[in-house]
Design an enzyme around this catalytic site. Structure first.
Site, PDB file in Angstrom:
ATOM      1  N   ASP A   6       0.506  -1.046  -0.033  1.00 19.15           N
ATOM      2  CA  ASP A   6      -0.119   0.181   0.255  1.00 19.15           C
ATOM      3  C   ASP A   6       1.306   1.041   0.110  1.00 19.15           C
ATOM      4  O   ASP A   6       1.313   1.555   0.864  1.00 19.15           O
ATOM      5  CB  ASP A   6      -0.776  -0.089   1.016  1.00 19.15           C
ATOM      6  CG  ASP A   6      -2.369  -0.609   1.304  1.00 19.15           C
ATOM      7  OD1 ASP A   6      -1.443  -2.038   0.225  1.00 19.15           O
ATOM      8  OD2 ASP A   6      -2.947  -0.904   2.152  1.00 19.15           O
ATOM      9  N   LYS A  15      -7.378   2.988  -3.392  1.00 21.93           N
ATOM     10  CA  LYS A  15      -7.675   3.180  -1.858  1.00 21.93           C
ATOM     11  C   LYS A  15      -7.549   4.224  -1.317  1.00 21.93           C
ATOM     12  O   LYS A  15      -7.143   5.230  -1.927  1.00 21.93           O
ATOM     13  CB  LYS A  15      -6.211   2.343  -1.114  1.00 21.93           C
ATOM     14  CG  LYS A  15      -6.215   3.119   0.604  1.00 21.93           C
ATOM     15  CD  LYS A  15      -5.099   1.395   1.326  1.00 21.93           C
ATOM     16  CE  LYS A  15      -5.390   1.924   2.437  1.00 21.93           C
ATOM     17  NZ  LYS A  15      -4.234   1.526   2.787  1.00 21.93           N
ATOM     18  N   LYS A  43     -10.550  -0.092  -2.632  1.00 19.62           N
ATOM     19  CA  LYS A  43     -10.021  -0.564  -0.989  1.00 19.62           C
ATOM     20  C   LYS A  43     -10.195   0.930  -0.702  1.00 19.62           C
ATOM     21  O   LYS A  43      -9.567   2.264  -0.013  1.00 19.62           O
ATOM     22  CB  LYS A  43      -8.754  -0.730  -0.232  1.00 19.62           C
ATOM     23  CG  LYS A  43      -8.906  -0.793   0.706  1.00 19.62           C
ATOM     24  CD  LYS A  43      -7.527  -0.995   1.951  1.00 19.62           C
ATOM     25  CE  LYS A  43      -6.847  -1.648   2.776  1.00 19.62           C
ATOM     26  NZ  LYS A  43      -5.655  -1.898   2.968  1.00 19.62           N
TER      27      LYS A  43
END
Lengths: 299, 292
Positions: free
Chosen positions: A136, A199, A235
């Protein structure tokens, strides 16, 4: 570097329309069997996260045990992934040996991303070599907000290369992007630069994930799919604490991008306290009695 | 200027009291309240199990803060309630006579006694520990002492009579030790308890310490009994069916379930006692090594 980089053309976002549309999903009523199956699916989509300065190997091991069997001896799916800082990846890898649970690590000088490009790519390579199979990363918001979209794009390309085979989740940190138009543009840049997932947030900035922001991102994903046939994951992270809230997200996903995204391969919740609330609701559905968080471990 | 006889009265909407605010019931249901002559008085909220659930969340949230206050500070706040109620004596006397069928003398007695009882229990906040705690002789070099601590979140099914004094007499001894409560009110004049919520709300009582639900007691019993985040239940004036329900449901989560017969006359001295504090405290014994 591509000397003739042009930022993608994205349609303008109707702020009022998006907010009203997002509010509609809150009115969906999901009951009984559908609720139970929704709750179990939510568990299977959670990236169980701990990103604190005071994380210890013991805490990460405890979280990994919880990730494997969230309800102890009772039947319940395991979570999708454990999400930790790079220094905790070896601990998680050992604790999750022999399971299908992914190990996600934040990298690229999370959460600010304020370091040289080399330092950030090194950070990613370290996390991958320590055993993370999902990375991430944060985009360069400073560059984005000053209009240097090429730099944002090229850095993500470099991160993708550094991450190798690991899944790349690109954090836009929407709480710092100010407008829905920016969110739409940043989403498109990230997708074109090679993101496997986009995300919303680091969880360190408020507001984190909100329904309208996620809707804008899902619309970008949908349009990209319709154009190219490629499915990008989504996400939302931060601020989703209740099972009720998470079920609304599922309704939004189903009605915006469709059933293929109702899977941990394409949709994740970045959360810590959400899991306990979902487990409490599952127990409530099973026993008919309201549950207490005191019966569950910390997360 | 229009004469007063042309004026339309503004009636109060009675809602619930939860987490220091006055929300409507999530169910949208209401109950009609009539006075003893059958005249319409008010619509009140008919609380649902989800209201109960929300109230438990508020009470749990408030528990650490309230039990963490000094005993003296809790006493100050209880005393403040008495001050606030004293200032609104006339309102409550009117309510009891006009809406609950009291005669003037009984109404005055109930309100006065409620004020006095608030003062009386305010005094106990920093005294019950000394009275009920102990130092214990032991056969080793230890200083051994036992102290009461609050049980936690307690649901109280309040009396079916004495809408003001019955409420005060059963709720106060539970919260003074640091417990937080959900008080379920099902009596002929539940609007009196909701009026009293305004007194609570003006007394620096932290939100969530006392939550008040009006509605149908039988409906909420089983949900309160089975709720794992409720630590204790006080049921005033239960019938045998209620005892059985609470006993069975409470057993699963190992609750303290206490039954109290209640009183026809809540102004009697028997209706107040420091022993009313005891059902909802837990005694903890500490062993502390003694030096030379």
């Amino acid at each position: 570097m591509s000397p003739d980089y042009r930022p993608p053309q994205v349609p303008p976002v109707d702020q009022v329309g998006v907010e009203e549309r997002a509010a509609k999903f809150a009115a969906r009523s999901i009951k009984r069997e559908s609720k139970v199956s929704g709750l179990e699916r939510i568990v299977s989509m959670i990236d169980l996260t701990t990103l604190e300065g005071n994380d210890t190997p013991g805490k990460v091991r405890m979280l990994c045990r919880k990730a494997r069997r969230p309800l102890g001896e009772r039947d319940c799916p395991s979570v999708a992934a454990i999400c930790v800082y790079p220094s905790m990846v070896p601990v998680a890898r050992e604790a999750l040996e022999g399971t299908d649970i992914h190990i996600a690590s934040v990298a690229s000088y999370f959460p600010s991303g304020q370091a040289s490009l080399d330092e950030r790519t090194d950070d990613i390579e370290d996390a991958v070599s320590a055993g993370a199979d999902e990375i991430d990363i944060v985009i360069n918001r400073g560059a984005f907000l000053s209009g240097d979209y090429e730099r944002v794009h090229d850095e993500i390309v470099a991160f993708k290369k550094a991450a190798g085979d690991a899944h790349l989740k690109v954090i836009l940190e929407t709480g710092e992007l100010e407008t829905f138009d920016n969110v739409r543009l940043a989403s498109q840049i990230a997708i074109e630069a090679g993101a496997d997932f986009i995300k919303t947030s680091t969880g360190k900035i408020k507001p984190a994930a909100t329904m309208p922001v996620v809707l804008v991102m899902l619309q970008t994903i949908r349009d990209h799919y319709l154009k190219t046939g490629e499915r990008i994951g989504m996400k939302p992270a931060g601020g989703i604490r209740t099972a009720k809230g998470a079920l609304k997200y599922l309704a939004m996903v189903k009605e915006t991008v469709g059933d293929p995204w109702l899977s941990p391969d394409l949709f994740r919740f970045g959360a810590s306290s959400l899991l306990n609330d979902v487990l409490m609701q599952l127990e409530k559905q099973r026993t008919g009695r309201y549950h207490s968080e005191r019966y569950l471990s910390i997360s | 200027m229009a004469s007063t006889s042309d004026r339309l009265s503004v009636y109060k909407t009675y809602k619930l009291y939860m987490d220091g605010g006055f929300p409507r019931t999530e169910s949208g249901r209401h109950l009609k309240i009539q006075d003893d002559q059958g005249q319409f008085v008010a619509n009140i909220c008919h609380a649902s199990r989800k209201d109960l659930r929300d109230a438990v969340v508020a009470a749990r949230e408030a528990l650490d803060g309230w039990s963490g206050r000094t005993a003296f500070n809790r006493g100050q706040i209880l005393h403040r309630m008495a001050e606030m109620l004293e200032g609104r004596r006339a309102d409550f006397i009117d309510m009891l006579t006009e809406q609950a069928g009291y005669d003037e003398n009984d109404a005055v007695a109930e309100v006065n006694c409620a004020v006095d009882r608030l003062i009386w229990y305010a005094g106990w906040t920093d005294k019950f520990e000394q009275v009920f705690g102990s130092t214990n002789p032991v056969a080793s070099k230890h200083f051994n002492f036992t102290l009461p601590e609050p049980t936690g979140v307690v649901t109280i099914f309040t009396p079916r009579n004495a809408p003001l004094l019955g409420f005060v007499s059963t709720v106060l001894p539970v919260i003074l030790s640091g417990n937080t409560t959900i008080a379920v009110v099902d009596n002929p004049a539940p609007q009196v308890a909701m009026e009293f919520a305004e007194v609570l709300n003006n007394s620096d009582l932290p939100g969530g310490v006392i939550n008040i639900l009006t509605g149908v007691r039988e409906e909420l019993l089983v949900h309160a009994g089975g709720h794992k985040d409720i630590d204790g239940i006080l049921s005033v004036g239960p019938d045998s069916e209620e005892r059985e329900t609470l006993g069975l449901e409470g057993a699963d989560s190992v609750k303290r379930v206490e039954f109290l017969e209640g009183h026809d006359d809540w102004t009697s001295d028997e209706a107040q006692s420091p022993y009313r504090i005891l059902p909802f405290v837990e005694f903890k014994t500490n062993w502390h090594p003694v030096g030379r």
